[in-house]
Design a protein around this motif. Structure first.
Motif, PDB file in Angstrom:
ATOM      1  N   ILE A  30       0.859  -1.186   0.000  1.00 32.38           N
ATOM      2  CA  ILE A  30       0.000   0.000   0.000  1.00 32.38           C
ATOM      3  C   ILE A  30       0.899   1.242   0.000  1.00 32.38           C
ATOM      4  O   ILE A  30       1.717   1.429   0.903  1.00 32.38           O
ATOM      5  CB  ILE A  30      -1.033  -0.028   1.158  1.00 32.38           C
ATOM      6  N   LEU A  31       0.743   2.032  -1.072  1.00 36.25           N
ATOM      7  CA  LEU A  31       1.526   3.265  -1.204  1.00 36.25           C
ATOM      8  C   LEU A  31       0.847   4.361  -0.381  1.00 36.25           C
ATOM      9  O   LEU A  31      -0.369   4.540  -0.484  1.00 36.25           O
ATOM     10  CB  LEU A  31       1.611   3.671  -2.676  1.00 36.25           C
ATOM     11  N   CYS A  32       1.640   5.069   0.397  1.00 40.01           N
ATOM     12  CA  CYS A  32       1.074   6.054   1.337  1.00 40.01           C
ATOM     13  C   CYS A  32       1.642   7.450   1.078  1.00 40.01           C
ATOM     14  O   CYS A  32       2.414   7.983   1.899  1.00 40.01           O
ATOM     15  CB  CYS A  32       1.370   5.613   2.766  1.00 40.01           C
ATOM     16  N   PRO A  33       1.240   8.080  -0.031  1.00 39.67           N
ATOM     17  CA  PRO A  33       1.740   9.429  -0.296  1.00 39.67           C
ATOM     18  C   PRO A  33       0.946  10.469   0.490  1.00 39.67           C
ATOM     19  O   PRO A  33      -0.177  10.220   0.914  1.00 39.67           O
ATOM     20  CB  PRO A  33       1.481   9.599  -1.802  1.00 39.67           C
ATOM     21  N   ALA A  34       1.538  11.651   0.658  1.00 40.50           N
ATOM     22  CA  ALA A  34       0.769  12.809   1.099  1.00 40.50           C
ATOM     23  C   ALA A  34       0.117  13.372  -0.168  1.00 40.50           C
ATOM     24  O   ALA A  34      -0.348  12.609  -1.013  1.00 40.50           O
ATOM     25  CB  ALA A  34       1.683  13.805   1.807  1.00 40.50           C
ATOM     26  N   TYR A  35       0.130  14.671  -0.334  1.00 43.13           N
ATOM     27  CA  TYR A  35      -0.508  15.274  -1.499  1.00 43.13           C
ATOM     28  C   TYR A  35       0.322  14.983  -2.762  1.00 43.13           C
ATOM     29  O   TYR A  35       1.536  15.162  -2.757  1.00 43.13           O
ATOM     30  CB  TYR A  35      -0.615  16.779  -1.252  1.00 43.13           C
ATOM     31  N   MET A  36      -0.351  14.547  -3.843  1.00 38.89           N
ATOM     32  CA  MET A  36       0.338  14.316  -5.126  1.00 38.89           C
ATOM     33  C   MET A  36      -0.134  15.357  -6.136  1.00 38.89           C
ATOM     34  O   MET A  36      -1.337  15.571  -6.284  1.00 38.89           O
ATOM     35  CB  MET A  36       0.011  12.926  -5.676  1.00 38.89           C
ATOM     36  N   ILE A  37       0.814  15.967  -6.825  1.00 40.37           N
ATOM     37  CA  ILE A  37       0.459  16.989  -7.822  1.00 40.37           C
ATOM     38  C   ILE A  37       1.013  16.583  -9.186  1.00 40.37           C
ATOM     39  O   ILE A  37       2.011  15.861  -9.256  1.00 40.37           O
ATOM     40  CB  ILE A  37       0.997  18.387  -7.424  1.00 40.37           C
ATOM     41  N   ALA A  69       7.355   9.278 -17.407  1.00 39.16           N
ATOM     42  CA  ALA A  69       8.538  10.078 -17.086  1.00 39.16           C
ATOM     43  C   ALA A  69       8.673  10.248 -15.595  1.00 39.16           C
ATOM     44  O   ALA A  69       7.731  10.655 -14.924  1.00 39.16           O
ATOM     45  CB  ALA A  69       8.424  11.448 -17.745  1.00 39.16           C
ATOM     46  N   SER A  70       9.842   9.926 -15.071  1.00 37.36           N
ATOM     47  CA  SER A  70      10.087  10.084 -13.645  1.00 37.36           C
ATOM     48  C   SER A  70      11.213  11.094 -13.451  1.00 37.36           C
ATOM     49  O   SER A  70      12.128  11.167 -14.266  1.00 37.36           O
ATOM     50  CB  SER A  70      10.498   8.728 -13.076  1.00 37.36           C
ATOM     51  N   SER A  71      11.156  11.849 -12.351  1.00 37.50           N
ATOM     52  CA  SER A  71      12.257  12.780 -12.059  1.00 37.50           C
ATOM     53  C   SER A  71      13.460  12.027 -11.513  1.00 37.50           C
ATOM     54  O   SER A  71      14.553  12.560 -11.455  1.00 37.50           O
ATOM     55  CB  SER A  71      11.800  13.818 -11.033  1.00 37.50           C
ATOM     56  N   GLY A  72      13.230  10.772 -11.069  1.00 42.54           N
ATOM     57  CA  GLY A  72      14.308   9.994 -10.464  1.00 42.54           C
ATOM     58  C   GLY A  72      14.661  10.464  -9.057  1.00 42.54           C
ATOM     59  O   GLY A  72      15.647  10.021  -8.484  1.00 42.54           O
ATOM     60  N   ARG A  73      13.841  11.355  -8.486  1.00 43.92           N
ATOM     61  CA  ARG A  73      14.183  11.922  -7.176  1.00 43.92           C
ATOM     62  C   ARG A  73      13.498  11.208  -6.023  1.00 43.92           C
ATOM     63  O   ARG A  73      13.826  11.454  -4.870  1.00 43.92           O
ATOM     64  CB  ARG A  73      13.719  13.396  -7.100  1.00 43.92           C
ATOM     65  N   LEU A  74      12.498  10.388  -6.321  1.00 42.33           N
ATOM     66  CA  LEU A  74      11.632   9.884  -5.252  1.00 42.33           C
ATOM     67  C   LEU A  74      12.401   8.946  -4.305  1.00 42.33           C
ATOM     68  O   LEU A  74      13.023   7.988  -4.750  1.00 42.33           O
ATOM     69  CB  LEU A  74      10.454   9.131  -5.869  1.00 42.33           C
ATOM     70  N   ALA A  75      12.336   9.243  -3.019  1.00 43.24           N
ATOM     71  CA  ALA A  75      12.879   8.327  -2.008  1.00 43.24           C
ATOM     72  C   ALA A  75      11.704   7.556  -1.417  1.00 43.24           C
ATOM     73  O   ALA A  75      10.620   8.124  -1.228  1.00 43.24           O
ATOM     74  CB  ALA A  75      13.594   9.114  -0.925  1.00 43.24           C
ATOM     75  N   THR A  76      11.907   6.283  -1.140  1.00 43.02           N
ATOM     76  CA  THR A  76      10.824   5.440  -0.617  1.00 43.02           C
ATOM     77  C   THR A  76      11.325   4.650   0.588  1.00 43.02           C
ATOM     78  O   THR A  76      12.522   4.366   0.685  1.00 43.02           O
ATOM     79  CB  THR A  76      10.325   4.442  -1.689  1.00 43.02           C
ATOM     80  N   LYS A  78       6.131  18.897   4.079  1.00 40.96           N
ATOM     81  CA  LYS A  78       7.229  18.691   3.116  1.00 40.96           C
ATOM     82  C   LYS A  78       7.105  17.408   2.294  1.00 40.96           C
ATOM     83  O   LYS A  78       8.054  17.037   1.608  1.00 40.96           O
ATOM     84  CB  LYS A  78       8.567  18.716   3.847  1.00 40.96           C
ATOM     85  N   TYR A  79       5.957  16.737   2.359  1.00 38.98           N
ATOM     86  CA  TYR A  79       5.854  15.425   1.707  1.00 38.98           C
ATOM     87  C   TYR A  79       5.064  15.430   0.388  1.00 38.98           C
ATOM     88  O   TYR A  79       4.614  14.386  -0.057  1.00 38.98           O
ATOM     89  CB  TYR A  79       5.313  14.382   2.690  1.00 38.98           C
ATOM     90  N   ALA A 136      12.436  17.809  -3.768  1.00 42.05           N
ATOM     91  CA  ALA A 136      12.001  19.072  -4.386  1.00 42.05           C
ATOM     92  C   ALA A 136      10.541  19.384  -4.055  1.00 42.05           C
ATOM     93  O   ALA A 136       9.981  20.350  -4.585  1.00 42.05           O
ATOM     94  CB  ALA A 136      12.188  19.002  -5.895  1.00 42.05           C
ATOM     95  N   GLY A 137       9.921  18.577  -3.193  1.00 42.37           N
ATOM     96  CA  GLY A 137       8.543  18.839  -2.763  1.00 42.37           C
ATOM     97  C   GLY A 137       7.547  18.886  -3.914  1.00 42.37           C
ATOM     98  O   GLY A 137       6.559  19.613  -3.858  1.00 42.37           O
ATOM     99  N   GLY A 138       7.799  18.092  -4.963  1.00 49.79           N
ATOM    100  CA  GLY A 138       6.863  18.006  -6.086  1.00 49.79           C
ATOM    101  C   GLY A 138       7.049  19.104  -7.128  1.00 49.79           C
ATOM    102  O   GLY A 138       6.298  19.150  -8.107  1.00 49.79           O
TER     103      GLY A 138
END
Ligand SMILES: NC(=O)c1ccc[n+]([C@@H]2O[C@H](COP(=O)([O-])OP(=O)(O)OC[C@H]3O[C@@H](n4cnc5c(N)ncnc54)[C@H](OP(=O)(O)O)[C@@H]3O)[C@@H](O)[C@H]2O)c1
Length: 254
Positions: A162-169, A178-185, A216-217, A250-252
């Motif tokens: 189960i993926l638990c993101p905060a706000y996604m934009i 396309a991914s920014s390659g920045r996502l930490a999990t 910040k998420y 980068a906070g999205g």
């Protein structure tokens, strides 16, 4: 490998399609309206997708979609959690339906299905405590019910995460894998959580730590879509039977 995406006309679902295709996965899109999906996707992407119309609250519809198309994995983005504790939505019923359909389809296929679901950041644990964030910020409480159900299901029955993101934009209005390659999990606790001395203050300490971290998420829909697609393509066990937090330094922002 074939993936069934439920909620493919939604913010995340529509971005999961190009993400899955860019990882060389075949996409079966489960939607209430095929014409709505075709209006959202560029024709070059839409023509690569097999579309199934149905209701995500019907176990038979979801199970048949899995079995008829020989899907190895399912991603459910259908249903939107109610924000306030006194509101309710279809999400818990949809999650129950999809989990049951995945379980029964896995039994027919003699192999547990890979299943990704969507929760919210409130499900993650506050590092250094035994409590979930939602205890200190009591919104999106429907996700608790979904997690409680999942915690009864072993990986031999359904290989869920189960993926638990905060706000996604959205990072872009252009739909492409396309991914920014920045996502930490990370599993169980949010990545890059900052602890503060005041966590040890009785009663209110963890609440103030949650507040100090909360803003910040924000992440992008594209990065979350690519993360799930990459995990499905790798057929990884890393996050099986786990809740997963995400962080974008980068906070999205683009
Ligand atoms: N967006 C965020 O910032 C965020 C953050 C954390 C968690 N989440 C969670 O992530 C998930 C996806 O979010 P989202 O923003 O992509 O949601 P969304 O844009 O509201 O999309 C929801 C999707 O669910 C579909 N749906 C609803 N009921 C259905 C049913 N009975 N049968 C089939 N399809 C059904 C909708 O289809 P129609 O087009 O036919 O209505 C739509 O495609 C949600 O569960 C949400 O709670 C979102």
């Amino acid at each position: 490998m074939k993936v069934l995406i439920l909620g493919a006309t939604g913010n995340l679902g529509v971005r999961l399609i190009p993400a899955m295709l860019s990882h060389n996965l075949s996409v079966i899109a489960f939607v209430r309206s095929s014409s709505k999906l075709s209006s959202l996707l560029p024709p070059a992407i839409f023509e690569q997708v097999t579309v199934v119309e149905g209701n995500a609250k019907s176990v038979d519809s979801v199970k048949n979609a899995i079995l008829d198309h020989d899907c190895d994995a399912v991603v459910n983005t259908a249903g939107l959690a109610a924000m306030m504790p006194w509101n309710s939505s279809d999400l818990p019923e949809i999650v129950r339906t999809v989990v049951r359909a995945a379980k029964e389809a896995g039994e027919v296929r003699h192999k547990p299905l890979r299943l990704w679901l969507l929760g919210g950041m409130g499900l993650m644990d506050v590092p250094g405590t035994k409590s979930m964030i939602v205890r200190y910020m009591p919104i999106f409480r429907e996700h608790i019910e979904d997690l409680a159900l999942l915690n009864t299901i072993p990986a031999t029955v359904v290989r869920w995460s189960i993926l638990c993101p905060a706000y996604m934009i959205p990072r872009s209005t252009e739909l492409k894998g396309a991914s920014s390659g920045r996502l930490a999990t990370s599993a169980t606790v949010p990545p890059h959580w900052n602890d503060f001395w005041f966590r040890r203050l009785p009663v209110v300490g963890p609440f103030f730590v949650v507040l100090a971290n909360a803003s910040k998420y924000t992440t992008t829909l594209e990065d979350n879509a690519d993360f799930i697609a990459n995990d499905v393509a790798a057929d990884s066990d890393e996050y099986v039977c786990k809740k997963v937090g995400v962080f974008d330094p980068a906070g999205g922002k683009a």
